[in-house]
Design an enzyme around this catalytic site. Structure first.
Site, PDB file in Angstrom:
ATOM      1  N   ASP A  97       0.840  -1.194   0.000  1.00 50.84           N
ATOM      2  CA  ASP A  97       0.000   0.000   0.000  1.00 50.84           C
ATOM      3  C   ASP A  97       0.883   1.256   0.000  1.00 50.84           C
ATOM      4  OD1 ASP A  97      -3.041   0.886   0.586  1.00 50.84           O
ATOM      5  OD2 ASP A  97      -1.747   2.045   1.912  1.00 50.84           O
ATOM      6  N   HIS A 150      -7.113  -6.485  -1.055  1.00 52.63           N
ATOM      7  CA  HIS A 150      -5.994  -5.602  -0.752  1.00 52.63           C
ATOM      8  C   HIS A 150      -5.146  -6.122   0.422  1.00 52.63           C
ATOM      9  CE1 HIS A 150      -3.827  -1.852  -0.599  1.00 52.63           C
ATOM     10  NE2 HIS A 150      -4.191  -1.624   0.639  1.00 52.63           N
TER      11      HIS A 150
END
Ligand code: NAG
Ligand code: NAG
Length: 351
Positions: free
Chosen positions: A135, A329
């Site tokens: 991320d 994610h």
């Protein structure tokens, strides 16, 4: 009132304001580590250090993203030590036990890259290390590697593709309107100063984390989507996160309470500062990588779908290895074993 009474009172208030949920400080991370602190400039960085048995064959530095902590690498750290690496995982600036400066400029990728390299040089002096991120941590990996190429023998990113520095500033709002990065819509919400105020206190922080970690309402609705961000009306009704259960969530909440969300959200507020600071990197050859790379895409990541990584090879003069996992994610947790193995296999190919 006597001075010492006043001091005691202020001290008591400070302690009371920072009170943690019971047991948070004795929470067992589940792997061998020491907690360490380094003062770098005006910032104090906290990092987890885990060592293999025997002499390390190298050092791996792991950068977490939003909304995460060094603890986000909880499955990869013990794997990497088991195959012989020493692992350093900092709480990034603004997060957990690292401090959260007021000045936005300190959160630019350039400024944090300089901090990180100083931290690495203190922990692993005169060593070329392997650097990985997820991320925002992934976004930072690319910047650190461009600014300080000599420090790294290889870099990897989970989920985050490489976006090279650009010569013209386009605000996120215009990018989204132009349909360039529609799945970054949530960032418009996160960068608003008023979002800090809406996420004050343990209850709100828990709701935010639960929303981002996949909690759903009894009707199956989500608390977050990539196009618009947190869905405020749904937050109070979310059931527990399927990815971060009970005690782990308590730990996250207590760590986030130390700094509040202001620090973490500041990462979304520095686009223009980054743009100006990175202009020198737009010179010919300056946005290429001089070390081998690894990109691990997560097939169900809605904010950073692997398609965004098409063409990245072009910037890796020493080659880019690709891995893929079937995951949202939160690939570090959901596809923990595969992510660890892909990193380990790739690391073993580095000189
Ligand atoms: C960047 O790397 C690629 C190889 O991956 C190469 O073709 C290109 O010329 C490089 N760019 C510069 C400016 O060196
Ligand atoms: C992990 O890797 C195995 C073997 O390649 C594969 O069958 C499996 O689907 C992968 N799991 C995930 C979550 O990516």
């Amino acid at each position: 009132m006597r001075l010492w009474t006043l001091i005691a009172l202020v001290g008591h208030l400070l302690i009371a304001c920072n009170a943690l949920p019971a047991g948070a400080d004795s929470f067992d991370l589940g792997f061998e580590h020491t907690r360490n602190y380094e003062k770098i400039g005006c910032n104090t960085y906290h990092y987890l250090l885990s060592k293999p048995s025997g002499t390390p064959k190298g050092t791996v530095v792991l950068l977490h993203g939003f909304p995460d902590l060094s603890f986000g690498w909880r499955y990869q750290i013990p794997y990497l030590t088991s195959i012989g690496y020493q692992v350093v995982a900092p709480d990034m600036l603004g997060y957990g036990r690292t401090n959260a400066p007021l000045s936005l400029r300190k959160y630019s990728l350039r400024s944090m890259s300089d901090d990180l390299v100083e931290l690495i040089q203190r922990v692993a002096p005169n060593e070329q290390v392997i650097l990985g991120g997820h991320d925002w941590g992934g976004a930072m990996v690319y910047r650190v590697a461009l600014w300080h190429p000599d420090v790294f023998k290889g870099i990897f990113s989970v989920c985050t593709p490489y976006f090279p520095p650009v010569t013209e500033y386009v605000d996120l709002e215009d990018q989204i309107e132009a349909g360039i990065t529609p799945t970054f819509g949530y960032q418009l919400q996160l960068r608003k100063p008023s979002t800090d105020l809406r996420l004050r206190g343990a209850t709100k922080i828990r709701q935010m984390l639960t929303a981002l970690y996949g909690g759903r309402t009894p009707d199956g609705e989500m608390g977050f989507d990539s196009y618009t961000g947190l869905i405020w009306d749904n937050l109070p009704d979310l059931g527990p996160s399927p990815l971060v259960p009970g005690q782990l969530m308590d730990y996250y909440v207590s760590e986030y309470l130390k700094n509040t969300v202001r620090g973490p959200l500041n990462w979304y507020r520095t686009a223009k500062i980054n743009f100006y600071e990175e202009l020198p990197l737009t010179q010919p050859g300056k946005s290429n990588f001089t070390m081998p790379g690894l990109y691990i895409g997560a097939t169900q990541d809605t904010a950073l779908p692997p398609e965004m990584s098409v063409g990245m090879e072009e910037y890796f003069e020493q080659g880019l290895t690709r891995g893929e996992v079937v995951s949202s994610h939160w690939a570090l947790w959901q596809a923990a074993q595969n992510v660890s193995q892909i990193i380990g296999d790739w690391a073993s190919t580095l000189p």
